[in-house]
Design a protein around this motif. Structure first.
Motif, mmCIF file in Angstrom:
data_model
loop_
_atom_site.group_PDB
_atom_site.id
_atom_site.type_symbol
_atom_site.label_atom_id
_atom_site.label_comp_id
_atom_site.label_asym_id
_atom_site.label_seq_id
_atom_site.Cartn_x
_atom_site.Cartn_y
_atom_site.Cartn_z
ATOM 1 N N MET A 1 0.855 -1.192 0.000
ATOM 2 C CA MET A 1 0.000 0.000 0.000
ATOM 3 C C MET A 1 0.888 1.237 0.000
ATOM 4 N N ASP A 2 0.786 2.076 -1.077
ATOM 5 C CA ASP A 2 1.624 3.268 -1.140
ATOM 6 C C ASP A 2 1.016 4.384 -0.299
ATOM 7 N N GLU A 3 1.698 5.555 -0.322
ATOM 8 C CA GLU A 3 1.268 6.648 0.546
ATOM 9 C C GLU A 3 -0.118 7.166 0.174
ATOM 10 N N LEU A 4 -0.408 7.260 -1.144
ATOM 11 C CA LEU A 4 -1.737 7.714 -1.566
ATOM 12 C C LEU A 4 -2.814 6.746 -1.097
ATOM 13 N N ASP A 5 -2.565 5.440 -1.266
ATOM 14 C CA ASP A 5 -3.543 4.452 -0.816
ATOM 15 C C ASP A 5 -3.745 4.526 0.695
ATOM 16 N N ARG A 6 -2.641 4.702 1.437
ATOM 17 C CA ARG A 6 -2.765 4.755 2.886
ATOM 18 C C ARG A 6 -3.552 5.986 3.324
ATOM 19 N N ARG A 7 -3.279 7.121 2.651
ATOM 20 C CA ARG A 7 -4.010 8.333 2.992
ATOM 21 C C ARG A 7 -5.493 8.190 2.642
ATOM 22 N N ALA A 8 -5.758 7.554 1.493
ATOM 23 C CA ALA A 8 -7.152 7.347 1.096
ATOM 24 C C ALA A 8 -7.848 6.375 2.044
ATOM 25 N N LEU A 47 -22.004 -7.419 1.588
ATOM 26 C CA LEU A 47 -20.655 -7.969 1.664
ATOM 27 C C LEU A 47 -20.182 -7.987 3.117
ATOM 28 N N VAL A 48 -19.225 -8.840 3.403
ATOM 29 C CA VAL A 48 -18.824 -9.073 4.790
ATOM 30 C C VAL A 48 -17.400 -8.607 5.039
ATOM 31 N N ILE A 49 -17.227 -7.840 6.131
ATOM 32 C CA ILE A 49 -15.916 -7.555 6.694
ATOM 33 C C ILE A 49 -15.990 -7.966 8.158
ATOM 34 N N GLY A 67 4.015 0.713 14.883
ATOM 35 C CA GLY A 67 4.853 -0.319 14.313
ATOM 36 C C GLY A 67 4.057 -1.417 13.640
ATOM 37 N N ARG A 68 2.806 -1.541 14.003
ATOM 38 C CA ARG A 68 1.950 -2.538 13.375
ATOM 39 C C ARG A 68 1.385 -1.972 12.079
ATOM 40 N N GLN A 69 1.391 -2.766 11.012
ATOM 41 C CA GLN A 69 0.878 -2.325 9.726
ATOM 42 C C GLN A 69 -0.397 -3.094 9.391
ATOM 43 N N GLU A 70 -1.340 -2.391 8.780
ATOM 44 C CA GLU A 70 -2.563 -3.016 8.288
ATOM 45 C C GLU A 70 -2.628 -2.793 6.786
ATOM 46 N N ASN A 71 -2.825 -3.863 6.034
ATOM 47 C CA ASN A 71 -2.902 -3.774 4.575
ATOM 48 C C ASN A 71 -4.170 -4.458 4.088
ATOM 49 N N PRO A 72 -5.292 -3.769 4.199
ATOM 50 C CA PRO A 72 -6.546 -4.368 3.743
ATOM 51 C C PRO A 72 -6.504 -4.645 2.245
ATOM 52 N N VAL A 74 -7.833 -4.996 -1.653
ATOM 53 C CA VAL A 74 -8.588 -4.070 -2.497
ATOM 54 C C VAL A 74 -10.081 -4.386 -2.399
ATOM 55 N N ALA A 75 -10.414 -5.666 -2.246
ATOM 56 C CA ALA A 75 -11.830 -6.039 -2.095
ATOM 57 C C ALA A 75 -12.412 -5.426 -0.828
ATOM 58 N N THR A 76 -11.645 -5.448 0.268
ATOM 59 C CA THR A 76 -12.111 -4.832 1.516
ATOM 60 C C THR A 76 -12.259 -3.327 1.357
ATOM 61 N N LEU A 77 -11.284 -2.696 0.711
ATOM 62 C CA LEU A 77 -11.363 -1.249 0.479
ATOM 63 C C LEU A 77 -12.586 -0.913 -0.376
ATOM 64 N N ASP A 78 -12.859 -1.756 -1.368
ATOM 65 C CA ASP A 78 -14.021 -1.518 -2.222
ATOM 66 C C ASP A 78 -15.316 -1.669 -1.424
ATOM 67 N N THR A 79 -15.363 -2.643 -0.505
ATOM 68 C CA THR A 79 -16.547 -2.819 0.332
ATOM 69 C C THR A 79 -16.776 -1.595 1.222
ATOM 70 N N LEU A 80 -15.700 -1.072 1.827
ATOM 71 C CA LEU A 80 -15.823 0.135 2.645
ATOM 72 C C LEU A 80 -16.302 1.317 1.804
ATOM 73 N N ALA A 81 -15.761 1.438 0.592
ATOM 74 C CA ALA A 81 -16.180 2.538 -0.286
ATOM 75 C C ALA A 81 -17.633 2.367 -0.716
ATOM 76 N N ARG A 82 -18.058 1.132 -0.968
ATOM 77 C CA ARG A 82 -19.462 0.883 -1.328
ATOM 78 C C ARG A 82 -20.384 1.314 -0.191
ATOM 79 N N TYR A 83 -19.958 1.077 1.041
ATOM 80 C CA TYR A 83 -20.752 1.468 2.207
ATOM 81 C C TYR A 83 -20.887 2.984 2.288
ATOM 82 N N VAL A 84 -19.779 3.691 2.109
ATOM 83 C CA VAL A 84 -19.789 5.152 2.197
ATOM 84 C C VAL A 84 -20.543 5.777 1.032
ATOM 85 N N LEU A 85 -20.345 5.232 -0.163
ATOM 86 C CA LEU A 85 -20.956 5.801 -1.366
ATOM 87 C C LEU A 85 -22.364 5.280 -1.625
#
Length: 390
Positions: A1-8, A47-49, A67-72, A74-85
């Motif tokens: 996950m790059d910086e733009l993805d992390r910020r998004a 959809l399920v998360i 120090g802990r990293q989370e890398n959801p 793309v399917a999870t990110l799309d589900t979150l975006a579907r919820y918001v949108l």
């Protein structure tokens, strides 16, 4: 996950919390809050998360330097975006077949990217030393506020039920709840109509009975303010408690609050001898733990004392419609009854009730009664319009 993805991702998850809880993240999500959010996402998107993933995302975003990293995925990110949108409800199989490119996540990310670029473009040639820090703050502020300030996409959906095939109903966004296969297979018996039946059940919590409305046809609601409308043809209830109408639900388990309005028959008058009547009734339920309903409206339309009364009632109910309008916590209930189509609506009642319905449903039922017949109810038209809240 790059910086733009992390910020998004950070902005998206903050927007998810705002959508569900009405506030940003100030404390770690509890297990119950995480489970609630997981259920809300599944209700809204199909959809399920998992709740543990949601709890971990919240912990990471609250303290990204741990120090802990989370890398959801793309399917999870799309589900979150579907919820918001407020995307249409789907399934994993349908998404994989039709939207495997995860359009909602990339739409969300690109919107943030464009907003950040537009903020950078307004910078002046002369820059004090602190201007970079200021611009960075402005960009972050724009990213955080963009989705809070955006205009909601207003939902518009109509259905004339010229087809009742499952594929057609699914494309229209309908969700069938508590199917009764025998009667659901008869849904197309009236040409160009959806035919439901007044089956045993009710959505209120009666002692000794589980709340259930068989063959309840649900449409997800995308906007806080809206107008919902349904039209029936030749529905004339003749026995207790045959009824049909619209119901608003916070969830599909009937645990939350609900409001319904229906055209119904009644011949129970507490021992008084009176002819049966066809009436409009609107009731509100506080959900699980509350066995008593709150009656919003009780409007008799026709008394059925003679054969001529029944003939007149049938003639005037040839075309019958309900409309519910919601603005904030204020609800307005209207009806139309006429021998001809496109007759004017009349107000039954206005009512204030603290509920944020997630679904509107077309229903037919007869309460928890075995003796009353299952009567067909022909549905001709449905409409759901999102509206700007005043």
């Amino acid at each position: 996950m790059d910086e733009l993805d992390r910020r998004a991702f950070t902005a998206l998850f903050a927007d998810v919390l705002e959508t569900c809880f009405g506030h940003s993240l100030s404390e770690p999500l509890s297990e119950s809050e995480s489970k609630h959010l997981s259920n809300e996402i599944e209700e809204a998107t199909g959809l399920v998360i998992g709740w543990r993933s949601i709890k971990n995302y919240a912990a990471f975003l609250r303290n990204p330097t741990s120090g802990r990293q989370e890398n959801p995925s793309v399917a999870t990110l799309d589900t979150l975006a579907r919820y918001v949108l407020k995307a249409p409800v789907t399934t994993e199989a349908e998404r994989k077949k039709n939207e495997e490119y995860f359009p909602y996540w990339f739409r969300y990310r690109e919107s943030l990217k464009h907003s950040a670029q537009s903020m950078v473009s307004v910078a002046k040639p002369r820059k004090p030393i602190w201007s970079g820090w200021l611009m960075g703050g402005l960009i972050l502020a724009a990213v955080s506020c963009l989705w809070l300030l955006r205009k909601p996409e207003l939902q518009q959906m109509t259905d004339d039920f010229h087809s009742t095939d499952t594929s057609y109903l699914s494309q229209k966004g309908w969700v069938l709840h508590s199917p009764n296969a025998v009667f659901w297979n008869r849904r197309g018996q009236t040409p160009n109509r959806l035919t439901l039946f007044t089956l045993k059940g009710d959505n209120w919590h009666k002692t000794g009975e589980e709340p259930q409305i068989q063959n309840l046809l649900l449409q997800p609601i995308r906007n806080d303010c809206f107008r919902a409308e349904v039209h029936f043809t030749d529905f004339v209830p003749v026995a207790n408690w045959q009824q049909a109408g619209l119901v608003l639900l916070e969830d599909t388990t009937f645990a939350g609050r609900s409001i319904r309005i229906s055209l119904a028959y009644n011949d129970f008058f507490g021992g008084y001898v009176r002819p049966g009547e066809i009436l409009i009734q609107a009731v509100a339920s506080y959900g699980k733990g509350y066995t008593n309903l709150e009656e919003i409206a009780h409007k008799p339309l026709f008394q059925l004392e003679t054969a001529n009364d029944r003939r007149l009632a049938a003639n005037n109910l040839k075309n019958f419609a309900f409309r519910i309008e919601k603005q904030g916590q204020k609800f307005r209930f209207l009806y139309s009854a006429s021998p001809v189509d496109n007759f004017s609506f009349k107000e039954v009642a206005t009512y204030e009730f603290s509920i944020k319905p997630k679904y509107v449903g077309i229903f037919a039922l007869k309460g928890f009664v075995d003796s009353t017949a299952a009567m067909p109810v022909a549905v001709r038209y449905f409409r759901l319009d999102g509206e700007m809240c005043e």
